[in-house]
Scaffold this motif. Structure first.
Motif, PDB file in Angstrom:
ATOM      1  N   PRO A  56      58.313  49.734  66.218  1.00 21.63           N
ATOM      2  CA  PRO A  56      59.276  50.110  65.179  1.00 21.63           C
ATOM      3  C   PRO A  56      60.347  49.053  64.888  1.00 21.63           C
ATOM      4  O   PRO A  56      60.842  48.963  63.782  1.00 21.63           O
ATOM      5  CB  PRO A  56      59.916  51.391  65.719  1.00 21.63           C
ATOM      6  N   SER A  57      60.684  48.245  65.862  1.00 19.16           N
ATOM      7  CA  SER A  57      61.743  47.257  65.656  1.00 19.16           C
ATOM      8  C   SER A  57      61.207  45.921  65.153  1.00 19.16           C
ATOM      9  O   SER A  57      61.915  44.921  65.167  1.00 19.16           O
ATOM     10  CB  SER A  57      62.503  47.048  66.960  1.00 19.16           C
ATOM     11  N   CYS A  58      59.952  45.889  64.706  1.00 19.27           N
ATOM     12  CA  CYS A  58      59.333  44.613  64.356  1.00 19.27           C
ATOM     13  C   CYS A  58      58.491  44.763  63.095  1.00 19.27           C
ATOM     14  O   CYS A  58      57.753  45.744  62.935  1.00 19.27           O
ATOM     15  CB  CYS A  58      58.466  44.146  65.522  1.00 19.27           C
ATOM     16  N   MET A  94      55.737  37.592  76.140  1.00 20.80           N
ATOM     17  CA  MET A  94      56.984  38.176  76.649  1.00 20.80           C
ATOM     18  C   MET A  94      57.383  39.380  75.803  1.00 20.80           C
ATOM     19  O   MET A  94      57.823  40.400  76.336  1.00 20.80           O
ATOM     20  CB  MET A  94      58.106  37.126  76.636  1.00 20.80           C
ATOM     21  N   MET A  95      57.241  39.264  74.475  1.00 20.39           N
ATOM     22  CA  MET A  95      57.570  40.389  73.602  1.00 20.39           C
ATOM     23  C   MET A  95      56.662  41.576  73.865  1.00 20.39           C
ATOM     24  O   MET A  95      57.102  42.721  73.831  1.00 20.39           O
ATOM     25  CB  MET A  95      57.453  39.974  72.138  1.00 20.39           C
ATOM     26  N   ARG A  96      55.400  41.307  74.119  1.00 19.04           N
ATOM     27  CA  ARG A  96      54.465  42.389  74.401  1.00 19.04           C
ATOM     28  C   ARG A  96      54.795  43.070  75.730  1.00 19.04           C
ATOM     29  O   ARG A  96      54.779  44.292  75.835  1.00 19.04           O
ATOM     30  CB  ARG A  96      53.034  41.858  74.450  1.00 19.04           C
ATOM     31  N   VAL A 100      60.290  43.610  72.051  1.00 17.66           N
ATOM     32  CA  VAL A 100      60.915  42.641  71.144  1.00 17.66           C
ATOM     33  C   VAL A 100      62.417  42.600  71.363  1.00 17.66           C
ATOM     34  O   VAL A 100      63.040  41.540  71.392  1.00 17.66           O
ATOM     35  CB  VAL A 100      60.581  42.987  69.682  1.00 17.66           C
ATOM     36  N   ASP A 101      63.032  43.753  71.551  1.00 17.83           N
ATOM     37  CA  ASP A 101      64.491  43.822  71.702  1.00 17.83           C
ATOM     38  C   ASP A 101      64.968  43.157  72.995  1.00 17.83           C
ATOM     39  O   ASP A 101      66.098  42.678  73.058  1.00 17.83           O
ATOM     40  CB  ASP A 101      64.973  45.268  71.668  1.00 17.83           C
ATOM     41  N   ALA A 102      64.131  43.108  74.012  1.00 20.74           N
ATOM     42  CA  ALA A 102      64.518  42.458  75.264  1.00 20.74           C
ATOM     43  C   ALA A 102      64.487  40.943  75.137  1.00 20.74           C
ATOM     44  O   ALA A 102      65.276  40.249  75.759  1.00 20.74           O
ATOM     45  CB  ALA A 102      63.594  42.905  76.397  1.00 20.74           C
ATOM     46  N   VAL A 103      63.591  40.419  74.315  1.00 22.35           N
ATOM     47  CA  VAL A 103      63.458  38.968  74.151  1.00 22.35           C
ATOM     48  C   VAL A 103      64.437  38.462  73.099  1.00 22.35           C
ATOM     49  O   VAL A 103      65.088  37.438  73.273  1.00 22.35           O
ATOM     50  CB  VAL A 103      62.008  38.588  73.782  1.00 22.35           C
TER      51      VAL A 103
END
Length: 105
Positions: A56-58, A94-96, A100-103
């Motif tokens: 949802p954030s991407c 890393m995003m997976r 995404v929000d953590a990276v």
């Protein structure tokens, strides 16, 4: 031959960590050794990439801007017509794994 090389690198990393625990290597030395022994990341499948785009954030345009590439190139990766390499592949993995929000907070 590749598997044998990886096994040798992993054994050297294990020995280096043991020497670091004994105090023979300082933190900077072990960090340089681990960096030199990093194995290349496994390739990302088109299914993994599509799952990343469905978060949802991407969306494809936002992700293209984060990776400094084009949306067309990302769509080709999602269709399996190309593959990310190098830094792009590391960031996508890393995003997976982390989200995404953590990276990219």
């Amino acid at each position: 031959m590749r598997k044998r090389k990886n096994e040798t690198i992993l054994e050297l990393l294990r020995m280096s960590r043991e020497l670091h625990a004994c105090g023979a290597f300082d933190d900077d030395a072990i960090r340089r050794i681990e960096h030199a022994g990093m194995l290349p990341p496994e390739p990302l499948t088109p299914e993994d990439f599509r799952a990343l785009l469905e978060q949802p954030s991407c969306n494809v345009y936002m992700l293209a801007r984060m990776l400094n590439t084009t949306a067309r190139r990302l769509r080709r990766w999602a269709q399996g017509l190309g593959k990310p390499t190098g830094a792009e592949l590391r960031l996508l993995r890393m995003m997976r794994d982390r989200g995404v929000d953590a990276v990219f907070p």
